[in-house]
Design a protein around this motif. Structure first.
Motif, PDB file in Angstrom:
ATOM      1  N   PHE A  30      64.384 -29.439 -43.985  1.00 47.33           N
ATOM      2  CA  PHE A  30      64.695 -28.920 -45.297  1.00 47.33           C
ATOM      3  C   PHE A  30      63.469 -28.168 -45.794  1.00 47.33           C
ATOM      4  O   PHE A  30      62.405 -28.224 -45.192  1.00 47.33           O
ATOM      5  CB  PHE A  30      65.067 -30.056 -46.243  1.00 47.33           C
ATOM      6  CG  PHE A  30      66.422 -30.622 -45.953  1.00 47.33           C
ATOM      7  CD1 PHE A  30      67.554 -30.010 -46.451  1.00 47.33           C
ATOM      8  CD2 PHE A  30      66.575 -31.731 -45.148  1.00 47.33           C
ATOM      9  CE1 PHE A  30      68.812 -30.501 -46.169  1.00 47.33           C
ATOM     10  CE2 PHE A  30      67.834 -32.233 -44.860  1.00 47.33           C
ATOM     11  CZ  PHE A  30      68.947 -31.618 -45.365  1.00 47.33           C
ATOM     12  N   CYS A  31      63.643 -27.494 -46.894  1.00 41.27           N
ATOM     13  CA  CYS A  31      62.543 -26.767 -47.515  1.00 41.27           C
ATOM     14  C   CYS A  31      61.375 -27.719 -47.812  1.00 41.27           C
ATOM     15  O   CYS A  31      61.586 -28.875 -48.152  1.00 41.27           O
ATOM     16  CB  CYS A  31      63.079 -26.133 -48.789  1.00 41.27           C
ATOM     17  SG  CYS A  31      61.835 -25.753 -50.007  1.00 41.27           S
ATOM     18  N   PRO A  32      60.116 -27.243 -47.681  1.00 41.77           N
ATOM     19  CA  PRO A  32      58.957 -28.097 -47.921  1.00 41.77           C
ATOM     20  C   PRO A  32      58.998 -28.843 -49.252  1.00 41.77           C
ATOM     21  O   PRO A  32      58.442 -29.919 -49.382  1.00 41.77           O
ATOM     22  CB  PRO A  32      57.782 -27.120 -47.920  1.00 41.77           C
ATOM     23  CG  PRO A  32      58.243 -25.978 -47.106  1.00 41.77           C
ATOM     24  CD  PRO A  32      59.727 -25.900 -47.256  1.00 41.77           C
ATOM     25  N   PHE A  42      64.419 -17.373 -58.083  1.00 43.80           N
ATOM     26  CA  PHE A  42      63.092 -16.766 -58.045  1.00 43.80           C
ATOM     27  C   PHE A  42      62.122 -17.759 -57.409  1.00 43.80           C
ATOM     28  O   PHE A  42      62.196 -18.947 -57.665  1.00 43.80           O
ATOM     29  CB  PHE A  42      62.657 -16.421 -59.471  1.00 43.80           C
ATOM     30  CG  PHE A  42      61.216 -16.064 -59.572  1.00 43.80           C
ATOM     31  CD1 PHE A  42      60.782 -14.829 -59.133  1.00 43.80           C
ATOM     32  CD2 PHE A  42      60.295 -16.966 -60.075  1.00 43.80           C
ATOM     33  CE1 PHE A  42      59.441 -14.498 -59.196  1.00 43.80           C
ATOM     34  CE2 PHE A  42      58.961 -16.642 -60.153  1.00 43.80           C
ATOM     35  CZ  PHE A  42      58.530 -15.403 -59.711  1.00 43.80           C
ATOM     36  N   ALA A  43      61.231 -17.259 -56.564  1.00 45.96           N
ATOM     37  CA  ALA A  43      60.207 -18.090 -55.909  1.00 45.96           C
ATOM     38  C   ALA A  43      60.772 -19.040 -54.875  1.00 45.96           C
ATOM     39  O   ALA A  43      60.124 -19.985 -54.482  1.00 45.96           O
ATOM     40  CB  ALA A  43      59.370 -18.866 -56.918  1.00 45.96           C
ATOM     41  N   CYS A  44      61.991 -18.804 -54.431  1.00 42.09           N
ATOM     42  CA  CYS A  44      62.520 -19.652 -53.358  1.00 42.09           C
ATOM     43  C   CYS A  44      61.955 -19.148 -52.036  1.00 42.09           C
ATOM     44  O   CYS A  44      62.112 -17.985 -51.687  1.00 42.09           O
ATOM     45  CB  CYS A  44      64.031 -19.615 -53.314  1.00 42.09           C
ATOM     46  SG  CYS A  44      64.673 -20.460 -51.852  1.00 42.09           S
ATOM     47  N   GLY A  45      61.301 -20.030 -51.319  1.00 41.89           N
ATOM     48  CA  GLY A  45      60.676 -19.643 -50.061  1.00 41.89           C
ATOM     49  C   GLY A  45      61.667 -19.240 -48.988  1.00 41.89           C
ATOM     50  O   GLY A  45      61.682 -18.092 -48.534  1.00 41.89           O
ATOM     51  N   PRO A  46      62.524 -20.150 -48.554  1.00 46.75           N
ATOM     52  CA  PRO A  46      63.432 -19.837 -47.456  1.00 46.75           C
ATOM     53  C   PRO A  46      64.313 -18.632 -47.750  1.00 46.75           C
ATOM     54  O   PRO A  46      64.462 -17.739 -46.915  1.00 46.75           O
ATOM     55  CB  PRO A  46      64.274 -21.105 -47.332  1.00 46.75           C
ATOM     56  CG  PRO A  46      63.399 -22.195 -47.843  1.00 46.75           C
ATOM     57  CD  PRO A  46      62.582 -21.583 -48.914  1.00 46.75           C
ATOM     58  N   LEU A  57      56.803 -22.391 -59.526  1.00 47.08           N
ATOM     59  CA  LEU A  57      57.845 -23.208 -58.897  1.00 47.08           C
ATOM     60  C   LEU A  57      59.190 -22.507 -58.980  1.00 47.08           C
ATOM     61  O   LEU A  57      59.448 -21.760 -59.921  1.00 47.08           O
ATOM     62  CB  LEU A  57      57.955 -24.537 -59.628  1.00 47.08           C
ATOM     63  CG  LEU A  57      57.069 -25.680 -59.174  1.00 47.08           C
ATOM     64  CD1 LEU A  57      57.369 -26.889 -60.032  1.00 47.08           C
ATOM     65  CD2 LEU A  57      57.288 -26.002 -57.712  1.00 47.08           C
ATOM     66  N   CYS A  58      60.045 -22.786 -58.015  1.00 46.91           N
ATOM     67  CA  CYS A  58      61.398 -22.246 -58.096  1.00 46.91           C
ATOM     68  C   CYS A  58      62.147 -22.957 -59.217  1.00 46.91           C
ATOM     69  O   CYS A  58      61.846 -24.102 -59.547  1.00 46.91           O
ATOM     70  CB  CYS A  58      62.114 -22.448 -56.773  1.00 46.91           C
ATOM     71  SG  CYS A  58      62.116 -24.163 -56.249  1.00 46.91           S
ATOM     72  N   ILE A  59      63.107 -22.277 -59.788  1.00 44.27           N
ATOM     73  CA  ILE A  59      63.807 -22.853 -60.932  1.00 44.27           C
ATOM     74  C   ILE A  59      64.534 -24.167 -60.600  1.00 44.27           C
ATOM     75  O   ILE A  59      64.521 -25.098 -61.400  1.00 44.27           O
ATOM     76  CB  ILE A  59      64.728 -21.788 -61.596  1.00 44.27           C
ATOM     77  CG1 ILE A  59      65.438 -22.343 -62.822  1.00 44.27           C
ATOM     78  CG2 ILE A  59      65.721 -21.208 -60.675  1.00 44.27           C
ATOM     79  CD1 ILE A  59      64.590 -22.465 -64.010  1.00 44.27           C
ATOM     80  N   PRO A  60      65.128 -24.320 -59.413  1.00 45.12           N
ATOM     81  CA  PRO A  60      65.778 -25.618 -59.133  1.00 45.12           C
ATOM     82  C   PRO A  60      64.824 -26.807 -59.215  1.00 45.12           C
ATOM     83  O   PRO A  60      65.209 -27.884 -59.661  1.00 45.12           O
ATOM     84  CB  PRO A  60      66.300 -25.453 -57.708  1.00 45.12           C
ATOM     85  CG  PRO A  60      66.466 -23.994 -57.522  1.00 45.12           C
ATOM     86  CD  PRO A  60      65.376 -23.368 -58.317  1.00 45.12           C
ATOM     87  N   MET A  61      63.559 -26.605 -58.813  1.00 45.23           N
ATOM     88  CA  MET A  61      62.602 -27.703 -58.918  1.00 45.23           C
ATOM     89  C   MET A  61      62.303 -28.006 -60.380  1.00 45.23           C
ATOM     90  O   MET A  61      62.203 -29.152 -60.779  1.00 45.23           O
ATOM     91  CB  MET A  61      61.294 -27.331 -58.214  1.00 45.23           C
ATOM     92  CG  MET A  61      61.238 -27.640 -56.751  1.00 45.23           C
ATOM     93  SD  MET A  61      61.504 -29.370 -56.375  1.00 45.23           S
ATOM     94  CE  MET A  61      60.021 -30.078 -57.026  1.00 45.23           C
ATOM     95  N   LYS A  62      62.174 -26.953 -61.166  1.00 39.48           N
ATOM     96  CA  LYS A  62      61.901 -27.175 -62.585  1.00 39.48           C
ATOM     97  C   LYS A  62      63.064 -27.937 -63.215  1.00 39.48           C
ATOM     98  O   LYS A  62      62.870 -28.825 -64.032  1.00 39.48           O
ATOM     99  CB  LYS A  62      61.715 -25.839 -63.304  1.00 39.48           C
ATOM    100  CG  LYS A  62      60.454 -25.112 -62.891  1.00 39.48           C
ATOM    101  CD  LYS A  62      60.325 -23.816 -63.673  1.00 39.48           C
ATOM    102  CE  LYS A  62      59.210 -22.954 -63.118  1.00 39.48           C
ATOM    103  NZ  LYS A  62      59.348 -21.555 -63.538  1.00 39.48           N
ATOM    104  N   CYS A  75      53.433 -19.814 -52.812  1.00 40.10           N
ATOM    105  CA  CYS A  75      53.358 -20.522 -51.533  1.00 40.10           C
ATOM    106  C   CYS A  75      53.826 -21.966 -51.728  1.00 40.10           C
ATOM    107  O   CYS A  75      53.295 -22.695 -52.547  1.00 40.10           O
ATOM    108  CB  CYS A  75      51.921 -20.495 -51.041  1.00 40.10           C
ATOM    109  SG  CYS A  75      51.564 -21.618 -49.704  1.00 40.10           S
ATOM    110  N   MET A  76      54.827 -22.360 -50.981  1.00 43.83           N
ATOM    111  CA  MET A  76      55.490 -23.631 -51.274  1.00 43.83           C
ATOM    112  C   MET A  76      54.590 -24.866 -51.120  1.00 43.83           C
ATOM    113  O   MET A  76      54.478 -25.673 -52.030  1.00 43.83           O
ATOM    114  CB  MET A  76      56.751 -23.754 -50.444  1.00 43.83           C
ATOM    115  CG  MET A  76      57.747 -22.642 -50.713  1.00 43.83           C
ATOM    116  SD  MET A  76      59.283 -22.911 -49.852  1.00 43.83           S
ATOM    117  CE  MET A  76      58.838 -22.352 -48.223  1.00 43.83           C
ATOM    118  N   PRO A  77      53.943 -25.038 -49.961  1.00 46.22           N
ATOM    119  CA  PRO A  77      53.136 -26.253 -49.819  1.00 46.22           C
ATOM    120  C   PRO A  77      51.918 -26.263 -50.751  1.00 46.22           C
ATOM    121  O   PRO A  77      51.549 -27.319 -51.266  1.00 46.22           O
ATOM    122  CB  PRO A  77      52.660 -26.208 -48.364  1.00 46.22           C
ATOM    123  CG  PRO A  77      53.499 -25.192 -47.689  1.00 46.22           C
ATOM    124  CD  PRO A  77      53.983 -24.255 -48.724  1.00 46.22           C
TER     125      PRO A  77
END
Ligand code: SF4
Ligand code: SF4
Lengths: 391, 344
Positions: free
Chosen positions: B92-94, B276-280, B54-59, A307-309
């Motif tokens: 944009f994404c949260p 992986f784990a990307c919300g949108p 977390l999604c890989i781009p954030m990491k 869950c993102m937030p």
């Protein structure tokens, strides 16, 4: 027309009143269960956040029972929830359910009163002839939503004191049933005393000094006992008193811009999270700080896997707030694989940790203890604490 | 006087806005320090910092930030923009909304240079003025810098629309070389549309340089950055109900809408690169997959994370391309047969 909607824990009681009083028949979905989740998992995008899957299953079960209209809240970002209705509609149609109608109920900002139009649309009548019914249905909805919250509040406190395990749960179930059946002005006006009265008769041991734990997290997960493995009951039966302000009522009040408690939490969270990024992120952060300052023993954060937030909230609490406020916290990220065994062990370990910490604190001097703090939480929360002491 | 030094992590929106950032910051007279191309160490560092969900781009973003602060201890600022809304109806994404908040709490982080874009509340020129303030600049200087940067960025965008590959264009920007299209290669007969966030499609380390793998197999690729303005004019309404509200996903779905209708014959297939784990993306890829089935356009979704292996990716791409080739041959054959029938 036969309308349906996801249950979201006990919230169905309020939704049902809202729709029925408009003169529309309601078909309740089955409560989330293994079969429904299985259906949801099979047909949903693999990586969608978990609430999508049980709710999809619930909707399917209602369609199977003959519902022909789905009412589903939507919003317009920033998180995934706004997409739920549209994608679920598509999936259900592709799965062969092609005869239902989906009416989205926009909850982005309830003060823009879009929902009024939607309710008229649901009722299928002209707005003029509907007026009295409409007022009643909204009023009853709000009242029941508030009472649902009160029941939840009382439940969270009393279970920690019950002598016979299971008593509280019985009372809660009977209260839900009564609330569902109560459909008069008078009955609803007096319902708070019904709640108090029922809990007063519970056999409790008021000498206990239970641990106090704040619960927060994503709303669906927090409210739906099947998906959160009934965490509130489990904690309660381990002798933990629960403080959870998150409820349908809490959310609706917020969407009407009338939730001052949430504004307070936003204020507390501001240095770390200056805005609402979806989910409960900013309020989870706020409540963590608030509970810590009030001397709670621990904090439980539950949310759907990825869950993102909430993942953001967790990041900020772990990386920063934990160090400042030192309130023990445990995280649960739920999905279809969440197993009860590991869950119980982790909860037990957490409770032990809190106990140890409390004994240690007692030996030092207790700075601020909530046992002496008699203005924390909502009015009803305080009332329940008093009830315990008076009985 | 020494210029202020500002670090820019080469991750996330870097792949979308770098030309704009570079120009505006240079016009504001600061020295830019860019983190290197993503590499193994950066990913490892980032994975250590960010936790599993977390999604890989954030990491990777974490990795780049850490790289900057260890290698450049004299940074005055680190540039961590907060992109909330760039057009009125879309977010944009949260995770972009809270980017500065999760970065500023890392240990040893220099001051954050924030650039908050939220046209729901205020115009971008205001964001630029606020940016300038943090660097001690006057309003008029900031606005001037903003206008220059905006012009430059528009040139950059048109350059992409002329067909320049994003990474090629970014290289020109980085080296201050004027925009000029690369020599045209001969066209291949298979043409694929690549979908995905810029930071997935153009970070050649994390996507295992899959674009190169495609061109090695004589496949031409197209990304939405190369598509004409007209495709992006009307909003996407999902199921006649929902006005799509994510900025980048909106563009993806607009592109798809074009290829589902008018542009149906312009491409032979679609590859969607998802982290992986990307919300949108978890939601819109579902819609796209279902649409693709309806029109019978070959579709491949590749989910990547830090463990994606080269071999697996290669086989999947190979078999996808082979499948398209076979399909094309079949159609070609049928076409020939039909033609010969007509002759007779
Ligand atoms: S808040 Fe979490 S559960 Fe809700 S839509 Fe967003 S990602 Fe899904
Ligand atoms: S859009 Fe997806 S990949 Fe990008 S930051 Fe958000 S969740 Fe991560």
């Amino acid at each position: 027309m036969r309308a349906t909607f996801p249950r979201m824990g006990t919230s169905w009681v309020a939704f049902k009143t809202l729709i029925e009083n408009l003169g529309v028949e309601v078909v309740l979905p089955e409560p989330a269960n293994r079969e429904l989740v299985k259906f949801g998992v099979k047909h949903s995008p693999e990586f969608v956040c978990f609430p999508f899957k049980p709710t999809l299953g619930e909707l399917k079960s209602a369609l199977d029972k003959g519902a022909d209209t789905i009412i589903m809240a939507i919003d317009c970002g920033p998180c995934r929830f706004g997409f739920y209705a549209s994608v679920q509609e598509r999936i259900l149609r592709d799965a062969g359910y092609d005869k239902f109608r989906l009416i989205p109920l926009d909850q982005a900002d309830l003060l823009n009163f879009q929902w009024v139009q939607t309710l008229f649309k649901i009722s299928g009548k002209s707005s003029f002839s509907l007026y009295p019914k409409f007022v009643k249905s909204v009023l009853y909805f709000l009242k029941k939503a508030k009472y649902l919250e009160d029941i939840q509040t009382a439940e969270g406190i009393f279970r920690a004191y019950e002598r016979n395990q299971g008593d509280t749960t019985k009372i809660v179930n009977s209260l839900l049933h009564k609330l569902d059946e109560t459909n008069t002005n008078k009955g609803l006006r007096e319902f708070r005393s019904v709640i108090k009265n029922d809990f007063e008769h519970l056999d409790i041991d008021k000498t206990r000094k239970p641990l106090k734990v704040g619960l927060a997290g994503e709303i669906y997960i927090s409210l739906e006992p099947y998906v959160n493995l009934d965490i509130r009951r489990k904690l309660g039966e381990m002798g933990v008193e629960i403080y959870q302000c998150l409820s349908l009522w809490d959310w609706i009040a917020h969407k009407f811009h009338l939730n001052y408690h949430r504004k307070w939490l936003e204020h507390l969270a501001k240095p770390y999270m200056p805005m609402d990024i979806g989910g409960e992120c900013v309020w989870v952060i706020g409540q963590y700080i608030d509970n810590a300052k009030a001397g709670f023993d621990g904090f439980v954060h539950s949310y759907p896997f990825t869950c993102m937030p909430e993942v953001t909230a967790r990041t900020i609490i772990t990386n920063k707030l934990k160090g400042i406020y030192d309130l023990p916290i445990i995280y649960f990220s739920f999905d279809e694989q969440s197993g009860i065994e590991g869950f119980r062990t982790r909860l037990e370990a957490f409770v032990d940790l809190m106990r140890g910490r409390r004994t240690k604190k007692k030996n030092e001097t207790i700075k601020s203890s909530i046992h002496s703090n008699n203005n924390y939480g909502s009015h009803f929360y305080q009332e329940c604490l008093k009830l315990v002491q008076q009985s | 006087m020494n210029k202020l030094k500002v670090g820019i992590p080469r991750a996330l929106h870097f792949y979308r806005y770098f030309p704009f950032w570079k120009k505006i910051l240079e016009e504001m007279d600061v020295e830019i320090v860019l983190s290197p191309l993503t590499n193994k160490k950066i990913v490892e560092k980032g994975v250590q910092q960010g936790f599993g969900e977390l999604c890989i781009p954030m990491k990777i973003y974490y990795g780049h930030v850490l790289n900057l602060i260890t290698n450049h201890q004299d940074l005055d600022f680190i540039f961590v923009p907060r992109y909330i809304a760039e057009v009125k109806d879309a977010y944009f994404c949260p995770k972009f909304l809270s980017l500065p908040d999760v970065i500023k709490i890392l240990p040893n982080i220099p001051k954050i240079l924030n650039f908050e874009v939220n046209v729901k509340e205020f115009p971008i020129s205001y964001s630029a003025v606020e940016l300038g303030k943090q660097l001690g600049l006057s309003r008029s200087r900031s606005l001037e810098a903003y206008n220059r940067a905006k012009n430059y960025y528009n040139q950059y965008l048109s350059f992409l629309k002329e067909g320049a590959p994003v990474n090629y264009a970014l290289r020109l920007v980085n080296r201050n070389i004027p925009f000029k299209l690369p020599k045209q290669k001969t066209q291949n007969d298979i043409r694929l549309l690549l979908l995905g966030h810029g930071y997935n499609l153009f970070d050649t380390f994390i996507n295992l340089d899959f674009q190169k793998k495609l061109s090695d197999r004589q496949v031409d690729v197209l990304t939405i950055e190369n598509m004409p303005e007209s495709v992006f004019k009307t909003p996407v309404i999902v199921n006649n109900k929902l006005r799509n509200y994510w900025r980048h996903e909106e563009e993806i779905m607009q592109a798809i809408r074009y290829f589902l209708t008018e542009g149906r014959n312009e491409i032979d297939g679609v590859i969607f690169l998802i982290s992986f784990a990307c919300g949108p993306d978890s939601l819109i890829s579902e819609l796209i997959m279902r649409d693709m089935k309806v029109v019978g356009l070959p579709y491949l979704a590749i989910i990547m994370d830090e463990h994606s292996g080269e071999a697996g990716m290669l086989t999947r791409i190979e078999s996808f391309v082979d499948m398209i080739k076979r399909k094309k041959k079949k159609i070609e054959l049928k076409f020939q047969q039909e033609k010969s029938k007509i002759k007779v």
